[in-house]
Design an enzyme around this catalytic site. Structure first.
Site, PDB file in Angstrom:
ATOM      1  N   HIS A 212      39.508  36.543  38.934  1.00 34.35           N
ATOM      2  CA  HIS A 212      39.120  35.292  39.568  1.00 34.35           C
ATOM      3  C   HIS A 212      39.081  35.519  41.074  1.00 34.35           C
ATOM      4  O   HIS A 212      40.011  36.098  41.636  1.00 34.35           O
ATOM      5  CB  HIS A 212      40.133  34.191  39.260  1.00 34.35           C
ATOM      6  CG  HIS A 212      40.236  33.864  37.808  1.00 34.35           C
ATOM      7  ND1 HIS A 212      41.441  33.765  37.150  1.00 34.35           N
ATOM      8  CD2 HIS A 212      39.284  33.620  36.879  1.00 34.35           C
ATOM      9  CE1 HIS A 212      41.220  33.450  35.882  1.00 34.35           C
ATOM     10  NE2 HIS A 212      39.924  33.378  35.687  1.00 34.35           N
TER      11      HIS A 212
ATOM     12  N   TYR B 279      44.399  37.286  42.352  1.00 35.76           N
ATOM     13  CA  TYR B 279      45.492  38.108  41.816  1.00 35.76           C
ATOM     14  C   TYR B 279      45.510  38.133  40.288  1.00 35.76           C
ATOM     15  O   TYR B 279      46.571  38.218  39.684  1.00 35.76           O
ATOM     16  CB  TYR B 279      46.861  37.629  42.343  1.00 35.76           C
ATOM     17  CG  TYR B 279      46.876  37.292  43.802  1.00 35.76           C
ATOM     18  CD1 TYR B 279      46.705  38.281  44.768  1.00 35.76           C
ATOM     19  CD2 TYR B 279      47.031  35.978  44.234  1.00 35.76           C
ATOM     20  CE1 TYR B 279      46.707  37.977  46.118  1.00 35.76           C
ATOM     21  CE2 TYR B 279      47.033  35.657  45.590  1.00 35.76           C
ATOM     22  CZ  TYR B 279      46.861  36.662  46.526  1.00 35.76           C
ATOM     23  OH  TYR B 279      46.865  36.361  47.865  1.00 35.76           O
ATOM     24  N   HIS B 280      44.335  38.128  39.656  1.00 37.23           N
ATOM     25  CA  HIS B 280      44.261  38.057  38.199  1.00 37.23           C
ATOM     26  C   HIS B 280      43.399  39.153  37.581  1.00 37.23           C
ATOM     27  O   HIS B 280      42.581  38.868  36.698  1.00 37.23           O
ATOM     28  CB  HIS B 280      43.708  36.685  37.764  1.00 37.23           C
ATOM     29  CG  HIS B 280      44.507  35.520  38.227  1.00 37.23           C
ATOM     30  ND1 HIS B 280      43.973  34.249  38.382  1.00 37.23           N
ATOM     31  CD2 HIS B 280      45.826  35.413  38.575  1.00 37.23           C
ATOM     32  CE1 HIS B 280      44.907  33.417  38.802  1.00 37.23           C
ATOM     33  NE2 HIS B 280      46.037  34.109  38.936  1.00 37.23           N
ATOM     34  N   PRO B 281      43.533  40.417  37.968  1.00 36.94           N
ATOM     35  CA  PRO B 281      42.678  41.445  37.360  1.00 36.94           C
ATOM     36  C   PRO B 281      43.015  41.645  35.883  1.00 36.94           C
ATOM     37  O   PRO B 281      44.190  41.698  35.505  1.00 36.94           O
ATOM     38  CB  PRO B 281      42.989  42.702  38.186  1.00 36.94           C
ATOM     39  CG  PRO B 281      44.380  42.475  38.717  1.00 36.94           C
ATOM     40  CD  PRO B 281      44.458  40.994  38.964  1.00 36.94           C
TER      41      PRO B 281
END
Length: 524
Positions: free
Chosen positions: A293, A464-466
């Site tokens: 995101h 911070y959502h890989p």
């Protein structure tokens, strides 16, 4: 020798380790970071002191992004026991039912569908405020509303309502669209962070079946024929080897897990050949399908005294700290990210933009241009990105950091969605009561179409959502067993085939909960 070696003591690793130990297995957890973070991280507001510090975060620089005028960014990952759950903003969201139904379609396994995954969420959840079909009340992971809401956040929700955006009391309930408070992984009684380490591993302290080694960086998977039998790791200056009688489970995260796979000869043949690494299994999907995101700030100045500016230092900080100690109340019980709006765009009823409300000036460490002041940041975040990136070896330094290409806004549809998200944020800012609090627009100041596009390219950043770099259905089968080898499973965010339309910590833990059942019932 342990029955299972778990590589990475983050959110997924903690869940799986606890479930396996409870089933009577001997488990070794290898965590690169420390076993304990700073005491401030236990406080809901405490994580903000560490956002720009590498003490408990590992920073992965990205390769230059041509679609963003050549910008490079940084994607941080948690580096301590509990992983991101021990240092993140604690938002507890699950996403849309269609996200999980797509997982089921991509893997051919209905066990990954929403109806089957919901019980994994509710079983681990100990919700202080919500119950019913969509929530658990007695689970180890504590979830609650925040203990404090800033008046600016309340004004944001009122302005959303004035614009016709409905109030949503539960983003994890029957519908996601609307504006409302977010729930967080915070113990509603103690008003402290409920990390995966606290929720799942702390109750097992002293159990002889669980062995934790912190400060351990795994360097290689150890093979015997076509079977992974253990790992090599460094602890301090020592190089060690550990063996697993049953399986090695990778839970190091969406950047570190594929990097370890590649260094161990599991990945695309051409890439491994270029880096001089002997091929073990030609797995074209390792490192591919990176999704994250991304978000862009819309920042406004507020009337003096509004928001959280200056509340984390001096006499104000001391006053808030004393209030927290005496009453477990006040601003310390807030993460500063108290509410958001999930907004559909166009004709699709599914929300595409998650619009965060942050009652202060919030900028990524790689972006500048605003002096500290009383301010408000509305952050449109792309909840369902189409763009894809990749994680690959640096052929000149395979042991160093990988090459991370997030591909933010590479798909034109994503860029247009971000334009629409910024327009939605500006519409909310123009509505009362928020409009009466705002004194000026700070970023972007120029609101022409060309300037908005420049602003997007100059400020877009990770949320911070890989996920997705060892996707199940591609790199693994539906039971998360790695194709082409025996004895190896992947059970973290890298296994997610499609990013959920929400913060990814809770979905990762739910995936791990099902993974533990699969490990016990379908060995590899």
């Amino acid at each position: 020798m342990a029955d299972y070696i778990i590589v990475g003591g983050g959110s997924a690793g903690c869940v799986i380790a606890a479930r396996l130990v409870q089933a009577g297995a001997e488990v070794l957890v290898l965590e690169e970071g420390p076993a304990r973070g700073h005491p401030l991280l236990d406080l809901p507001a405490g994580y903000m002191k560490f956002l720009n510090s590498e003490r408990f975060l590992k920073y992965y620089p990205t390769v230059p992004q041509p679609q963003l005028d050549g910008r490079s960014m940084i994607i941080p990952q948690g580096r301590l026991l509990g992983g991101g759950s021990a240092i993140n903003a604690m938002v507890y969201l699950r996403g849309q039912p269609e996200d999980y139904d797509t997982w089921a379609a991509l893997t051919g396994d209905p066990g990954w569908g929403y109806a089957a995954m919901l019980p994994h969420f509710t079983a681990m959840e100990g919700n202080a405020d919500l119950g019913g079909l969509f929530h658990g009340r007695d689970g180890p992971l504590k979830v609650s509303h925040l203990g404090h809401m800033n008046p600016v956040t309340a004004a944001f929700l009122d302005s959303c309502a004035a614009l016709g955006i409905p109030l949503n009391e539960d983003f994890n309930g029957a519908a996601q669209a609307g504006a409302g408070r977010m729930q967080h992984t915070i113990d509603g009684r103690a008003r402290q962070r409920s990390s995966a380490a606290r929720a799942f591993l702390a109750p097992l302290r002293g159990n002889p079946l669980l062995r934790l080694v912190s400060g351990a960086r795994v360097t290689r998977l150890v093979m015997r024929g076509d079977r992974v039998v253990g790992v090599d790791y460094t602890e301090g200056r020592q190089t060690r080897r550990a063996y697993a009688a049953r399986e090695v489970v990778l839970t190091a995260g969406a950047l570190a897990t594929p990097h370890l796979m590649l260094r161990s000869g599991l990945g695309p043949q051409a890439q491994l050949h270029l880096a001089g690494i002997p091929l073990v299994a030609d797995l074209a999907g390792v490192g591919q399908n990176l999704q994250d995101h991304c978000e862009v700030p819309v920042i406004s100045a507020l009337r003096r005294g509004l928001g959280y500016f200056g509340q984390d230092r001096g006499l104000a900080m001391l006053r808030h700290g004393l209030r927290y100690l005496l009453t477990r109340g006040g601003p310390v019980t807030s993460t500063g990210v108290e509410a958001c709006a999930f907004l559909p765009m166009g004709d699709d009823p599914r929300p595409l933009i998650q619009l965060y409300c942050v009652p202060t000036v919030y900028l990524d460490r790689t972006v500048s241009g605003i002096d500290p002041t009383w301010g408000l940041t509305l952050t449109p975040c792309l909840a369902r990105p189409r763009s894809r990136g990749q994680v690959s070896l640096n052929p000149g330094d395979p042991e160093g950091l990988p090459l991370v290409d997030p591909g933010f806004l590479r798909d034109p549809a994503d860029f247009q969605a971000m334009r629409d998200g910024i327009a939605a944020a500006r519409s909310i800012l123009a509505m009362e009561p928020l409009a009466g609090m705002v004194t000026a627009g700070l970023m972007p100041r120029d609101t022409s179409a060309e300037a908005i596009d420049r602003h997007i390219r100059a400020t877009v950043k990770t949320n911070y959502h890989p996920v997705g770099t060892c996707a199940m259905g591609q790199v693994t089968d539906a039971a998360l067993r790695v194709r082409g080898v025996q004895g190896l499973r992947i059970a973290d965010a890298s296994a997610i085939p499609l990013i959920p339309a929400a913060n990814t910590n809770a979905p990762t833990m739910a995936l791990a909960a099902r993974a533990a059942l699969l490990i016990l019932s379908q060995p590899c």
